[in-house]
Scaffold this motif. Sequence first.
Motif, mmCIF file in Angstrom:
data_model
loop_
_atom_site.group_PDB
_atom_site.id
_atom_site.type_symbol
_atom_site.label_atom_id
_atom_site.label_comp_id
_atom_site.label_asym_id
_atom_site.label_seq_id
_atom_site.Cartn_x
_atom_site.Cartn_y
_atom_site.Cartn_z
ATOM 1 N N GLU A 55 0.915 -1.241 0.146
ATOM 2 C CA GLU A 55 0.060 0.116 -0.144
ATOM 3 C C GLU A 55 0.977 1.391 0.097
ATOM 4 O O GLU A 55 0.772 2.347 -0.638
ATOM 5 N N VAL A 56 1.938 1.092 0.793
ATOM 6 C CA VAL A 56 2.913 2.392 0.767
ATOM 7 C C VAL A 56 3.399 2.431 -0.698
ATOM 8 O O VAL A 56 3.727 3.642 -1.194
ATOM 9 N N ALA A 57 3.816 1.485 -1.370
ATOM 10 C CA ALA A 57 4.271 1.358 -2.655
ATOM 11 C C ALA A 57 3.516 1.975 -3.685
ATOM 12 O O ALA A 57 3.906 2.776 -4.521
ATOM 13 N N LEU A 58 2.352 1.748 -3.320
ATOM 14 C CA LEU A 58 1.082 2.368 -4.268
ATOM 15 C C LEU A 58 1.181 3.722 -4.171
ATOM 16 O O LEU A 58 1.156 4.653 -4.996
ATOM 17 N N VAL A 59 1.147 4.436 -2.962
ATOM 18 C CA VAL A 59 1.294 5.835 -2.757
ATOM 19 C C VAL A 59 2.405 6.300 -3.202
ATOM 20 O O VAL A 59 2.287 7.583 -3.868
ATOM 21 N N GLU A 60 3.583 5.656 -3.056
ATOM 22 C CA GLU A 60 4.617 6.243 -3.754
ATOM 23 C C GLU A 60 4.670 6.206 -5.222
ATOM 24 O O GLU A 60 5.074 7.190 -5.870
ATOM 25 N N HIS A 65 3.946 9.848 -9.825
ATOM 26 C CA HIS A 65 3.327 10.246 -11.141
ATOM 27 C C HIS A 65 2.811 11.721 -11.129
ATOM 28 O O HIS A 65 3.007 12.422 -12.234
ATOM 29 N N LEU A 66 2.669 12.105 -9.870
ATOM 30 C CA LEU A 66 1.931 13.551 -9.773
ATOM 31 C C LEU A 66 3.136 14.474 -9.538
ATOM 32 O O LEU A 66 2.884 15.647 -9.217
ATOM 33 N N ASP A 67 4.378 14.166 -9.459
ATOM 34 C CA ASP A 67 5.608 14.708 -8.988
ATOM 35 C C ASP A 67 5.388 15.546 -7.841
ATOM 36 O O ASP A 67 5.594 16.605 -7.490
#
Length: 324
Positions: A55-60, A65-67
Amino acid sequence: MDGLWPAEDRTGPLGLAVSGGPDSLAMLLLAAAVMPGEIAVMSVDHSLRKEAAQEVALVEAVCAHLDVPFMPVKVRVGAGNLQAKAREARYRALGEWAMELDLGAVATAHQMDDAAETLMMRLARGSGLAGLAGVRAYSHVPAFEDVPLIRPLLSFRKAELESVVASSGITPARDPSNEDVNFDRVRVRRHLAEHDWLDAQALAASAQHLSESWRALEWYAQLDWEEMVSRADTDDGGLGGAPQYRYYCNVPRAIQVETVCRIVSELGGRVTRSEAGVAADRLWRGENASLGGVLARASVEKVAKVGVNMRVWRFSPEPPRRTH
């Protein structure tokens, strides 16, 4: 955001607490759209589930992507009430992060349904006004009084936030504890879903009214503290140079409780509002009270500047107990 955290009050970027669930991912997407270049993200792994690292990797990945600057943190949750201890560890990590990066505020993704659930849970527990004020739009990170904590999504329903994430093409994480009926919140959530006469929007509005009432009470308690409490470093009870607080008490009980709590805290003690209320009742009857390592003594004296008799409560550290 303009009303909750005006641009002229901002001293640094906004830190977002993002778990990977739909609510916090929606907050990230919305904040990136309206505050580009002015946000940073922290994601906390509580070390409670093996899926947390993913889940942390997903947020990262979303932040990349959003910089958006991203900080992963792993914490250890102490023994006791699992959800309460996890929340405590999470806020401690957020506060330390905010101080380290000089963030202007930290935001969490509490939404309208959360506010309704919290109100129902606290009503069931017999909470006082401070508890019923519930999820506040603006406060401070616990134990970090210099770090504002804002909740910009309280006017959003959960379904709206789900749609924000779905429209972005992101599949959010799903925490299985959100379906575990061993937790009070999950049972309350299901109850609200099963009874349409319990309207989440109306409950959240009531929580907001209670929050405004609590802010008014806090304002009055501050006035009571400034005008009716004084400190002396000598004591007439045989405690030498120990500090003493004198409280001229002539306010409603709810204000008394807040002032008593503050006095005990200033003297190095800790007391709950319930305990302070019991002590205030005793003092109001003219009886002495002991709470949080503090001795409170009740008396009545004439106040020269107003020419009337008033209740006077004196607070000092309890003398050490004799041992044989």
